[in-house]
Design an enzyme around this catalytic site. Structure first.
Site, PDB file in Angstrom:
ATOM      1  N   ARG A  13       0.831  -1.215   0.000  1.00  0.00           N
ATOM      2  CA  ARG A  13       0.000   0.000   0.000  1.00  0.00           C
ATOM      3  C   ARG A  13       0.863   1.263   0.000  1.00  0.00           C
ATOM      4  O   ARG A  13       0.476   2.297  -0.547  1.00  0.00           O
ATOM      5  CB  ARG A  13      -0.984   0.005   1.178  1.00  0.00           C
ATOM      6  CG  ARG A  13      -0.310  -0.136   2.529  1.00  0.00           C
ATOM      7  CD  ARG A  13      -1.344  -0.380   3.625  1.00  0.00           C
ATOM      8  NE  ARG A  13      -0.702  -0.858   4.824  1.00  0.00           N
ATOM      9  CZ  ARG A  13      -0.972  -0.402   6.046  1.00  0.00           C
ATOM     10  NH1 ARG A  13      -1.867   0.540   6.226  1.00  0.00           N
ATOM     11  NH2 ARG A  13      -0.367  -0.897   7.092  1.00  0.00           N
ATOM     12  N   SER A  40      -4.544   4.663   6.052  1.00  0.00           N
ATOM     13  CA  SER A  40      -4.387   3.242   5.730  1.00  0.00           C
ATOM     14  C   SER A  40      -3.982   3.030   4.277  1.00  0.00           C
ATOM     15  O   SER A  40      -3.269   2.094   3.958  1.00  0.00           O
ATOM     16  CB  SER A  40      -5.701   2.490   5.987  1.00  0.00           C
ATOM     17  OG  SER A  40      -6.025   2.533   7.352  1.00  0.00           O
ATOM     18  N   GLU A  61     -18.912   4.392   0.349  1.00  0.00           N
ATOM     19  CA  GLU A  61     -18.178   3.873  -0.804  1.00  0.00           C
ATOM     20  C   GLU A  61     -19.000   3.896  -2.082  1.00  0.00           C
ATOM     21  O   GLU A  61     -18.463   4.130  -3.171  1.00  0.00           O
ATOM     22  CB  GLU A  61     -17.688   2.449  -0.517  1.00  0.00           C
ATOM     23  CG  GLU A  61     -16.696   2.348   0.644  1.00  0.00           C
ATOM     24  CD  GLU A  61     -17.346   2.335   2.024  1.00  0.00           C
ATOM     25  OE1 GLU A  61     -18.593   2.280   2.097  1.00  0.00           O
ATOM     26  OE2 GLU A  61     -16.617   2.375   3.029  1.00  0.00           O
ATOM     27  N   PHE A  86     -14.424  -3.202   0.641  1.00  0.00           N
ATOM     28  CA  PHE A  86     -15.364  -2.091   0.403  1.00  0.00           C
ATOM     29  C   PHE A  86     -15.202  -1.516  -1.009  1.00  0.00           C
ATOM     30  O   PHE A  86     -16.037  -0.757  -1.473  1.00  0.00           O
ATOM     31  CB  PHE A  86     -15.155  -0.988   1.445  1.00  0.00           C
ATOM     32  CG  PHE A  86     -15.018  -1.494   2.852  1.00  0.00           C
ATOM     33  CD1 PHE A  86     -15.833  -2.520   3.302  1.00  0.00           C
ATOM     34  CD2 PHE A  86     -14.075  -0.963   3.717  1.00  0.00           C
ATOM     35  CE1 PHE A  86     -15.697  -3.021   4.589  1.00  0.00           C
ATOM     36  CE2 PHE A  86     -13.940  -1.449   5.009  1.00  0.00           C
ATOM     37  CZ  PHE A  86     -14.746  -2.476   5.450  1.00  0.00           C
ATOM     38  N   HIS A 112      -5.467  -3.860   1.745  1.00  0.00           N
ATOM     39  CA  HIS A 112      -5.890  -4.820   2.768  1.00  0.00           C
ATOM     40  C   HIS A 112      -6.627  -6.014   2.165  1.00  0.00           C
ATOM     41  O   HIS A 112      -7.591  -6.526   2.735  1.00  0.00           O
ATOM     42  CB  HIS A 112      -6.766  -4.125   3.821  1.00  0.00           C
ATOM     43  CG  HIS A 112      -6.028  -3.111   4.659  1.00  0.00           C
ATOM     44  ND1 HIS A 112      -5.285  -2.090   4.108  1.00  0.00           N
ATOM     45  CD2 HIS A 112      -5.937  -2.969   6.007  1.00  0.00           C
ATOM     46  CE1 HIS A 112      -4.754  -1.373   5.083  1.00  0.00           C
ATOM     47  NE2 HIS A 112      -5.124  -1.874   6.232  1.00  0.00           N
ATOM     48  N   ASP A 120      -7.690  -8.365  11.641  1.00  0.00           N
ATOM     49  CA  ASP A 120      -9.064  -7.863  11.522  1.00  0.00           C
ATOM     50  C   ASP A 120     -10.071  -8.972  11.193  1.00  0.00           C
ATOM     51  O   ASP A 120     -11.265  -8.819  11.406  1.00  0.00           O
ATOM     52  CB  ASP A 120      -9.158  -6.756  10.460  1.00  0.00           C
ATOM     53  CG  ASP A 120      -8.687  -5.413  11.009  1.00  0.00           C
ATOM     54  OD1 ASP A 120      -8.609  -5.271  12.248  1.00  0.00           O
ATOM     55  OD2 ASP A 120      -8.397  -4.517  10.204  1.00  0.00           O
ATOM     56  N   ARG A 170      -1.821  -5.034   3.132  1.00  0.00           N
ATOM     57  CA  ARG A 170      -1.485  -4.314   4.355  1.00  0.00           C
ATOM     58  C   ARG A 170      -0.107  -4.627   4.935  1.00  0.00           C
ATOM     59  O   ARG A 170       0.568  -3.700   5.400  1.00  0.00           O
ATOM     60  CB  ARG A 170      -2.552  -4.632   5.403  1.00  0.00           C
ATOM     61  CG  ARG A 170      -2.258  -4.085   6.778  1.00  0.00           C
ATOM     62  CD  ARG A 170      -3.440  -4.312   7.702  1.00  0.00           C
ATOM     63  NE  ARG A 170      -3.213  -3.692   8.993  1.00  0.00           N
ATOM     64  CZ  ARG A 170      -2.791  -4.353  10.069  1.00  0.00           C
ATOM     65  NH1 ARG A 170      -2.540  -5.642  10.004  1.00  0.00           N
ATOM     66  NH2 ARG A 170      -2.619  -3.722  11.216  1.00  0.00           N
TER      67      ARG A 170
END
Lengths: 317, 282
Positions: A13, A40, A61, A86, A112, A120, A170
């Site tokens: 990322r 993020s 989104e 998302f 991610h 998560d 991530r």
């Protein structure tokens, strides 16, 4: 020993963030939208330098995808940023109608992705996104392997015209490609030449495949490692040229076995060059919380599983 | 900006209504109700209010843009685009048939001039229009963006995401209109899923709201002019436009039953008898 080495680990990322920042300097038509995940997605540098071209959308989104489609009218090149879950599953219909079917020059940038999101857990670990995006007519799908390649892919998308999905992750991951390694959308990158088995990998699993290659070498199996960073359009010529030589194939991806890189390659080989093929992918299950490398092991995606798959593919010849 | 008189615009409306009924009758499908109800609105925009170029280019720099979010009322849009010069009215006869540029719901895929995004899956058009309006601002283009939504469509969550965003980002070069006909497929909106106080909702979201009678051309034009004067003041503008579904054909008026049903041959003849042919049928 792995023919590639690394001295540094970085998250892919951050490669996206660096690429986006550089693109912002190069092309004033590049705009960025983010759904409350600026940090993020590593979009801060772009936001800081080009505040008038950065659009905070909030946790919305669906609206973000529509806004991006609209911004292309007038010549802007929007890059949307949020987590892969998302970016795709949540907004599939918006992407389908307002972006893909309408042929809008929107770049959907998704972080991610996959199991390596880690702690998560399964709500965020999307493993179906490559499938959803590659099924859309006209959509380009790119899954780069490390920091440098993610940066190069982001820069390449600035010049590419048409809807595209860029998937990255991530965790800190080995940086093993050179910063100046050429990157061409739709052109597979052969990392290691071999003659017994073709191993096609994307994303974080390219590193795992390279680790597997050195183990296979010690077992007397010569594996060719091909980085399929562009899953769509698939570099059919490169896949067929390799399998013509090795006569068996393994696919490796941090994705469901359904819909990902493996079934793109299987579809191609079934039609043009039927041969033994093994797929390293998640087998119709959701993920769970845990450390990225532990999860890859538990779900059968680490180097040792690639070795097993390659041995099996070779034995089936 | 064209300079048609009210009388001229009324005559165009009559022909557009004939086009709508003929199109849905010919293919025995499509959505006449909302199309008939919004005829004055489309005619007002394309023949009077908007500065637009039928030569059409996708980027639309230096012209006003229109987006249709409730894409199922495509017949009225296609008719008005054809009658204002985007393509030949003869092409209206291909509506919903194989190999046509006039898809059931509007699309860019077949490159029909005048369409800038596909719509049909509801709730998406306001977001797209806001994006296009922000693109205009970035380009220093001071033309306006118009978008039409349905009232049933207000039940989609994305509308409210866009409403929040438009006010927060002060997208004040945009005029959104809601076709407030009170009907949706399953019945009256108030029975299916009540919108309660729609005006208060939009005002609470930070928009300037004007109200209009969408079937009274003169008052509609006055309201649209007023809406234009409310742009560039830091807030997006919403035109809450009351219409009658099926307006202009007596047996189709005011009922949800004609939302998405084509007339049979007898009904078609009855409808045609009520609508004067003013510009020549396609």
């Amino acid at each position: 020993m792995n023919k590639y080495s690394f001295t540094d680990k970085k998250d892919t990322r951050s490669g996206f963030g660096a690429g986006l920042h550089e693109l912002g300097k190069k092309n004033s038509n590049v705009v960025a939208l983010c759904a409350d995940l600026t940090g993020s997605l590593k979009m801060d540098a772009f936001k800081k330098e080009f505040p008038e071209r950065f659009f905070q959308v909030g946790i919305a989104e669906a609206n973000m995808i529509g806004l991006a489609a609209g911004m292309t009218i007038g010549g802007k090149i929007p890059f949307t940023g949020t987590f892969a879950n998302f970016s795709t599953g949540r907004v599939y219909d918006q992407i389908r109608q307002s972006v893909a079917y309408s042929d809008k020059n929107v770049k959907i940038c998704a972080s991610h992705a996959g199991l390596t999101l880690g702690e998560d857990g399964a709500t965020h670990q999307i493993l179906e996104d490559i499938g959803m995006m590659k099924m859309l007519p006209g959509m380009t799908v790119i899954v780069p392997c490390d920091y440098h390649q993610t940066k190069a892919a982001t820069l390449a998308l600035g010049d590419h015209v048409g809807p595209a999905y860029l998937r990255f992750g991530r965790p800190s991951w080995p940086v093993f490609t050179a910063a100046d390694r050429p990157f061409v959308i739709g052109k597979a990158d052969r990392m290691v030449e071999g003659s017994d088995v073709s191993i096609f990998a994307c994303g974080h699993l390219v590193w795992e495949a390279l680790e597997a290659q050195s183990t296979l070498e010690s077992k007397g199996i010569s594996a060719e490692i091909i980085n399929i960073h562009t899953i769509k359009p698939l570099d059919a010529e490169a896949v067929i040229a390799s399998v013509n030589k090795t006569r068996c194939a393994v696919s490796c991806e941090e994705h469901q076995i359904n819909g990902g890189l493996g079934d793109s390659i299987a579809q191609l080989l079934a039609a043009h060059l039927p041969c033994p093929m093994e797929m390293v992918a998640v087998r119709d299950s959701f993920g769970e919380s845990g450390k990225p490398t532990d999860l890859l092991k538990k779900y059968g995606l680490s180097a040792e599983h690639i070795v097993e798959a390659a041995v099996k593919a070779v034995s089936r010849k | 900006m064209k300079t048609e008189s009210i009388n001229d615009l009324q005559r165009i409306c009559s022909q557009v209504r004939r086009d709508i009924v003929r199109m849905v009758h010919a293919c025995q499908s499509g959505h006449p109700g909302g199309s008939l109800g919004c005829t004055e609105f489309f005619v007002a925009l394309y023949f009077k209010v908007m500065n637009h170029h039928p030569s059409f280019n996708m980027d639309g720099k230096g012209e006003d843009l229109f987006f249709l979010s409730n894409g199922h009322i495509s017949p009225v849009w296609y008719s008005v685009l054809a009658r204002s010069g985007y393509f030949k009215p003869e092409e209206l006869g291909t509506f919903r048939k194989m190999n046509s540029r006039l898809q059931g719901h509007p699309a860019t895929h077949e490159h029909l001039p005048g369409i800038r995004v596909a719509s049909g899956s509801l709730g998406q058009g306001l977001s797209v229009a806001i994006g296009a309006a922000q693109s205009k601002k970035l380009n220093g283009d001071d033309c306006l963006v118009y978008v039409l939504m349905g009232d049933g469509e207000q039940q989609e969550g994305q509308i409210w995401e866009a409403a929040m965003y438009g006010a927060h980002h002060k997208v004040d070069n945009l005029i959104a209109t809601i076709d407030y006909n009170g009907q949706q497929i399953d019945g009256p909106v108030n029975e299916v899923m009540s919108l309660k106080n729609l005006k208060a909702k939009w005002e609470a979201f930070g928009w300037t709201v004007v109200e209009s009678d969408g079937n009274d051309l003169e008052s509609l034009l006055t309201t649209l002019e007023k809406a234009k004067n409310l742009t560039r003041l830091g807030k997006p503008v919403l035109n809450l436009m009351t219409t009658a579904m099926g307006q202009g054909v007596d047996f189709m008026m005011g009922s949800h039953k004609w939302h998405g049903v084509a007339p049979n041959d007898d009904e078609f003849a009855k409808a045609m008898a009520q609508l004067e042919e003013t510009l020549g049928d396609y």
